[in-house]
Motif scaffolding. Structure first.
Motif, PDB file in Angstrom:
ATOM      1  N   MET A   1       0.814  -1.212   0.000  1.00 58.96           N
ATOM      2  CA  MET A   1       0.000   0.000   0.000  1.00 58.96           C
ATOM      3  C   MET A   1       0.853   1.269   0.000  1.00 58.96           C
ATOM      4  O   MET A   1       1.941   1.289   0.572  1.00 58.96           O
ATOM      5  CB  MET A   1      -0.917   0.007   1.222  1.00 58.96           C
ATOM      6  N   SER A   2       0.321   2.289  -0.648  1.00 58.67           N
ATOM      7  CA  SER A   2       1.019   3.582  -0.698  1.00 58.67           C
ATOM      8  C   SER A   2       0.009   4.711  -0.696  1.00 58.67           C
ATOM      9  O   SER A   2      -1.113   4.545  -1.168  1.00 58.67           O
ATOM     10  CB  SER A   2       1.847   3.690  -1.983  1.00 58.67           C
ATOM     11  N   THR A   3       0.458   5.861  -0.191  1.00 60.73           N
ATOM     12  CA  THR A   3      -0.323   7.086  -0.364  1.00 60.73           C
ATOM     13  C   THR A   3       0.469   8.035  -1.259  1.00 60.73           C
ATOM     14  O   THR A   3       1.695   8.017  -1.270  1.00 60.73           O
ATOM     15  CB  THR A   3      -0.635   7.804   0.964  1.00 60.73           C
ATOM     16  N   VAL A   4      -0.272   8.846  -2.029  1.00 57.06           N
ATOM     17  CA  VAL A   4       0.343   9.795  -2.963  1.00 57.06           C
ATOM     18  C   VAL A   4      -0.410  11.115  -2.836  1.00 57.06           C
ATOM     19  O   VAL A   4      -1.641  11.133  -2.814  1.00 57.06           O
ATOM     20  CB  VAL A   4       0.221   9.289  -4.425  1.00 57.06           C
ATOM     21  N   ARG A   5       0.339  12.208  -2.757  1.00 57.59           N
ATOM     22  CA  ARG A   5      -0.325  13.513  -2.599  1.00 57.59           C
ATOM     23  C   ARG A   5      -1.047  13.958  -3.864  1.00 57.59           C
ATOM     24  O   ARG A   5      -0.624  13.598  -4.969  1.00 57.59           O
ATOM     25  CB  ARG A   5       0.727  14.562  -2.327  1.00 57.59           C
ATOM     26  N   PRO A   6      -2.068  14.794  -3.685  1.00 58.11           N
ATOM     27  CA  PRO A   6      -2.733  15.360  -4.858  1.00 58.11           C
ATOM     28  C   PRO A   6      -1.724  16.104  -5.735  1.00 58.11           C
ATOM     29  O   PRO A   6      -0.818  16.754  -5.214  1.00 58.11           O
ATOM     30  CB  PRO A   6      -3.741  16.350  -4.259  1.00 58.11           C
ATOM     31  N   GLY A   7      -1.873  15.973  -7.045  1.00 56.19           N
ATOM     32  CA  GLY A   7      -1.046  16.752  -7.973  1.00 56.19           C
ATOM     33  C   GLY A   7       0.231  16.064  -8.412  1.00 56.19           C
ATOM     34  O   GLY A   7       0.890  16.530  -9.327  1.00 56.19           O
ATOM     35  N   VAL A   8       0.597  14.938  -7.793  1.00 54.11           N
ATOM     36  CA  VAL A   8       1.827  14.253  -8.207  1.00 54.11           C
ATOM     37  C   VAL A   8       1.632  13.639  -9.599  1.00 54.11           C
ATOM     38  O   VAL A   8       2.510  13.706 -10.453  1.00 54.11           O
ATOM     39  CB  VAL A   8       2.234  13.174  -7.174  1.00 54.11           C
ATOM     40  N   PHE A   9       0.456  13.061  -9.814  1.00 55.60           N
ATOM     41  CA  PHE A   9       0.142  12.493 -11.132  1.00 55.60           C
ATOM     42  C   PHE A   9      -0.977  13.304 -11.772  1.00 55.60           C
ATOM     43  O   PHE A   9      -1.798  13.892 -11.069  1.00 55.60           O
ATOM     44  CB  PHE A   9      -0.302  11.029 -11.001  1.00 55.60           C
ATOM     45  N   LYS A  10      -0.992  13.299 -13.106  1.00 56.97           N
ATOM     46  CA  LYS A  10      -2.082  13.992 -13.796  1.00 56.97           C
ATOM     47  C   LYS A  10      -3.222  13.012 -13.996  1.00 56.97           C
ATOM     48  O   LYS A  10      -2.992  11.810 -14.121  1.00 56.97           O
ATOM     49  CB  LYS A  10      -1.587  14.509 -15.144  1.00 56.97           C
ATOM     50  N   LYS A  11      -4.444  13.538 -14.045  1.00 52.99           N
ATOM     51  CA  LYS A  11      -5.587  12.664 -14.314  1.00 52.99           C
ATOM     52  C   LYS A  11      -5.392  12.011 -15.672  1.00 52.99           C
ATOM     53  O   LYS A  11      -4.937  12.673 -16.604  1.00 52.99           O
ATOM     54  CB  LYS A  11      -6.862  13.503 -14.393  1.00 52.99           C
ATOM     55  N   PRO A  12      -5.788  10.734 -15.834  1.00 50.92           N
ATOM     56  CA  PRO A  12      -5.704  10.133 -17.157  1.00 50.92           C
ATOM     57  C   PRO A  12      -6.775  10.734 -18.067  1.00 50.92           C
ATOM     58  O   PRO A  12      -7.670  11.438 -17.591  1.00 50.92           O
ATOM     59  CB  PRO A  12      -5.984   8.650 -16.897  1.00 50.92           C
ATOM     60  N   ALA A  13      -6.682  10.441 -19.356  1.00 57.02           N
ATOM     61  CA  ALA A  13      -7.707  10.936 -20.285  1.00 57.02           C
ATOM     62  C   ALA A  13      -9.045  10.308 -19.910  1.00 57.02           C
ATOM     63  O   ALA A  13      -9.099   9.139 -19.514  1.00 57.02           O
ATOM     64  CB  ALA A  13      -7.324  10.565 -21.704  1.00 57.02           C
ATOM     65  N   CYS A  14     -10.111  11.086 -20.025  1.00 56.43           N
ATOM     66  CA  CYS A  14     -11.436  10.584 -19.656  1.00 56.43           C
ATOM     67  C   CYS A  14     -12.183  10.175 -20.920  1.00 56.43           C
ATOM     68  O   CYS A  14     -12.285  10.958 -21.862  1.00 56.43           O
ATOM     69  CB  CYS A  14     -12.186  11.702 -18.930  1.00 56.43           C
ATOM     70  N   ASP A  15     -12.660   8.940 -20.944  1.00 57.67           N
ATOM     71  CA  ASP A  15     -13.423   8.453 -22.102  1.00 57.67           C
ATOM     72  C   ASP A  15     -14.815   8.062 -21.597  1.00 57.67           C
ATOM     73  O   ASP A  15     -15.007   6.954 -21.093  1.00 57.67           O
ATOM     74  CB  ASP A  15     -12.690   7.248 -22.709  1.00 57.67           C
ATOM     75  N   PRO A  16     -15.796   8.976 -21.705  1.00 59.44           N
ATOM     76  CA  PRO A  16     -17.121   8.702 -21.135  1.00 59.44           C
ATOM     77  C   PRO A  16     -17.796   7.471 -21.720  1.00 59.44           C
ATOM     78  O   PRO A  16     -18.708   6.903 -21.102  1.00 59.44           O
ATOM     79  CB  PRO A  16     -17.915   9.969 -21.473  1.00 59.44           C
ATOM     80  N   SER A  17     -17.330   7.021 -22.901  1.00 56.36           N
ATOM     81  CA  SER A  17     -17.972   5.830 -23.487  1.00 56.36           C
ATOM     82  C   SER A  17     -17.421   4.546 -22.843  1.00 56.36           C
ATOM     83  O   SER A  17     -17.939   3.458 -23.055  1.00 56.36           O
ATOM     84  CB  SER A  17     -17.727   5.786 -24.996  1.00 56.36           C
ATOM     85  N   ARG A  18     -16.358   4.672 -22.063  1.00 58.57           N
ATOM     86  CA  ARG A  18     -15.747   3.500 -21.428  1.00 58.57           C
ATOM     87  C   ARG A  18     -16.571   3.096 -20.207  1.00 58.57           C
ATOM     88  O   ARG A  18     -16.781   3.892 -19.300  1.00 58.57           O
ATOM     89  CB  ARG A  18     -14.330   3.885 -20.987  1.00 58.57           C
ATOM     90  N   LYS A  19     -17.081   1.879 -20.206  1.00 59.01           N
ATOM     91  CA  LYS A  19     -17.915   1.426 -19.076  1.00 59.01           C
ATOM     92  C   LYS A  19     -17.180   0.313 -18.342  1.00 59.01           C
ATOM     93  O   LYS A  19     -16.701  -0.627 -18.968  1.00 59.01           O
ATOM     94  CB  LYS A  19     -19.259   0.879 -19.570  1.00 59.01           C
ATOM     95  N   GLY A  20     -17.089   0.425 -17.049  1.00 64.01           N
ATOM     96  CA  GLY A  20     -16.475  -0.657 -16.272  1.00 64.01           C
ATOM     97  C   GLY A  20     -17.570  -1.448 -15.572  1.00 64.01           C
ATOM     98  O   GLY A  20     -18.717  -0.995 -15.491  1.00 64.01           O
ATOM     99  N   GLU A  21     -17.204  -2.606 -15.069  1.00 62.88           N
ATOM    100  CA  GLU A  21     -18.182  -3.394 -14.309  1.00 62.88           C
ATOM    101  C   GLU A  21     -18.318  -2.773 -12.913  1.00 62.88           C
ATOM    102  O   GLU A  21     -17.301  -2.537 -12.241  1.00 62.88           O
ATOM    103  CB  GLU A  21     -17.685  -4.838 -14.195  1.00 62.88           C
ATOM    104  N   ILE A  22     -19.533  -2.470 -12.511  1.00 73.24           N
ATOM    105  CA  ILE A  22     -19.730  -1.873 -11.182  1.00 73.24           C
ATOM    106  C   ILE A  22     -20.292  -2.935 -10.230  1.00 73.24           C
ATOM    107  O   ILE A  22     -21.333  -3.533 -10.497  1.00 73.24           O
ATOM    108  CB  ILE A  22     -20.633  -0.624 -11.270  1.00 73.24           C
ATOM    109  N   ILE A  23     -19.531  -3.190  -9.167  1.00 68.83           N
ATOM    110  CA  ILE A  23     -19.923  -4.229  -8.201  1.00 68.83           C
ATOM    111  C   ILE A  23     -20.398  -3.519  -6.940  1.00 68.83           C
ATOM    112  O   ILE A  23     -19.635  -2.807  -6.295  1.00 68.83           O
ATOM    113  CB  ILE A  23     -18.708  -5.120  -7.853  1.00 68.83           C
ATOM    114  N   ARG A  24     -21.667  -3.707  -6.603  1.00 68.95           N
ATOM    115  CA  ARG A  24     -22.188  -3.055  -5.386  1.00 68.95           C
ATOM    116  C   ARG A  24     -21.975  -3.965  -4.186  1.00 68.95           C
ATOM    117  O   ARG A  24     -22.238  -5.162  -4.246  1.00 68.95           O
ATOM    118  CB  ARG A  24     -23.683  -2.763  -5.539  1.00 68.95           C
TER     119      ARG A  24
END
Ligand SMILES: Cc1cc2nc3c(=O)[nH]c(=O)nc-3n(C[C@H](O)[C@H](O)[C@H](O)COP(=O)(O)OP(=O)(O)OC[C@H]3O[C@@H](n4cnc5c(N)ncnc54)[C@H](O)[C@@H]3O)c2cc1C
Length: 331
Positions: A157-180
């Motif tokens: 496990m690791s923690t990383v501060r905000p801003g160290v990495f950039k957000k990846p590109a967002c592809d709204p058509s990409r759907k992941g499996e959502i497990i409730r």
């Protein structure tokens, strides 16, 4: 037990995600691909299905979604219990948390409950030749970069501060499996209650999301001198940053500090004036796209990371720069 897959804990508050969660999906995706494993986001909150969808759009293969009234605001007992339950059920190999106040609370608690390790405040993450998480962070006051592995315990496990990495590109058509998942800690086991939220009335400084930062250091000599930084920042439409020396001198509040014990920033333009470029300062700003340094000492380490350097007296350079930008804007 076989531990596999890489998890990113996405913190939410009052229905909204903290952006560091999405940022972690960036190295998460890269490392999951390297391992040939799945990238899984864990989202806890109240009415946060839209965050689960966003996590998939940012690259998660699966999202574990835990919702409930008790998840509306961060609660140390509720969230620790839920993470421990989920990790026990799914056995991830790696779990990443944002080093926000709450991420810094839940990560170590989960590590302790599971008797595993956690590397805090990492500045780089990779998978080493043995397939282990290699977490790099400054050590010994920032004089050394240490890469830490957790070979014997799981999850890593690791923690990383905000801003160290950039957000990846967002592809709204990409759907992941959502497990409730339904996880509810019995009322009598919740020892901590949120009684009231008191919002600090302070000048809002959003250094982490700023596109232009003008930062000043000890070279400004006084609070009056530091005003030159504010004037240039205003002219450029940017936000004011500072070295620790300027903060310690009381010229500017700590919320503006950039570096190892301040904010990690990644603007398009970072102007550093009268800042020598100590390793602890560089730790917070070398992710900037373009760095412009102003310093009277041509050998100052800041020039080693700068794209453009002005060797000169900032008391002459800054007013000229501000005037030139104002004149250009007025045209
Ligand atoms: C554990 C730890 C954590 C730390 N965390 C941070 C952190 O988060 N952020 C941070 O910034 N520091 C941090 N520091 C402190 C860091 O080591 C440095 O002391 C600090 O960054 C120095 O600030 P500075 O560059 O403003 O001052 P200095 O190092 O004193 O540099 C001032 C610069 O101004 C230049 N200058 C002076 N006059 C003029 C002029 N008239 N015109 C042009 N240039 C001029 C000088 O040439 C010099 O390069 C930390 C230190 C430790 C030990």
């Amino acid at each position: 037990m076989e531990f596999k897959n890489l998890w990113v804990y996405i913190e939410t508050d009052e229905g909204n995600a903290k952006s560091v969660g999405y940022e972690l999906l960036n190295p998460g995706r890269r490392m999951a691909d390297k391992l040939g494993q799945e990238l899984v986001a864990v989202v806890m909150g109240k009415n946060v299905a839209h965050v689960a969808e966003a996590a998939a759009a940012y690259g998660a293969d699966k999202v574990i979604l835990v919702e409930g009234e008790e998840y509306a605001s961060y609660n140390t007992d509720v969230q620790t219990h839920a993470m421990v339950e989920l990790i026990g059920k799914y056995a991830p190999s790696i779990v990443l948390y944002g080093a926000t106040n709450n991420g810094r609370d839940v990560g170590p608690r989960v590590a302790c409950a599971l008797r595993t390790g956690l590397t805090a405040d990492c500045t780089a993450l990779d998978i080493d030749e043995k397939g282990l998480l290699a977490s790099t962070r400054p050590a010994f006051g920032g004089n050394l970069m240490a890469t830490i592995a957790c070979p014997d315990h799981r999850p890593q496990m690791s923690t990383v501060r905000p801003g160290v990495f950039k957000k990846p590109a967002c592809d709204p058509s990409r759907k992941g499996e959502i497990i409730r998942e339904e996880i509810h800690l019995p009322e009598d086991q919740i020892r901590v209650r949120l009684l009231e939220r008191v919002k600090e009335v302070a000048e809002a400084v959003n250094l982490e999301e700023a596109e232009i930062i003008v930062a000043g250091g000890r070279g400004l000599k006084s609070a009056e001198g530091f005003a030159l930084i504010t004037e240039l920042a205003e002219a450029m439409g940017g936000v004011v940053g500072a070295s620790r020396a300027a903060v310690d001198a009381g010229w500017i509040p700590h919320a503006h500090q950039v570096g190892q014990t301040g904010k990690t920033v990644a603007p398009k333009v970072y102007v550093a004036a009268g800042i020598s470029g100590a390793i602890q300062h560089l730790a917070g700003m070398t992710g900037s796209d373009t760095i412009i340094a102003i310093n009277k000492d041509a050998d100052a380490p800041i020039f080693g990371v700068a794209d453009y350097g002005i060797v000169g007296d900032l008391f002459e350079v800054l007013p000229e720069l501000t005037a030139a930008i104002k004149a250009r804007k007025a045209q």
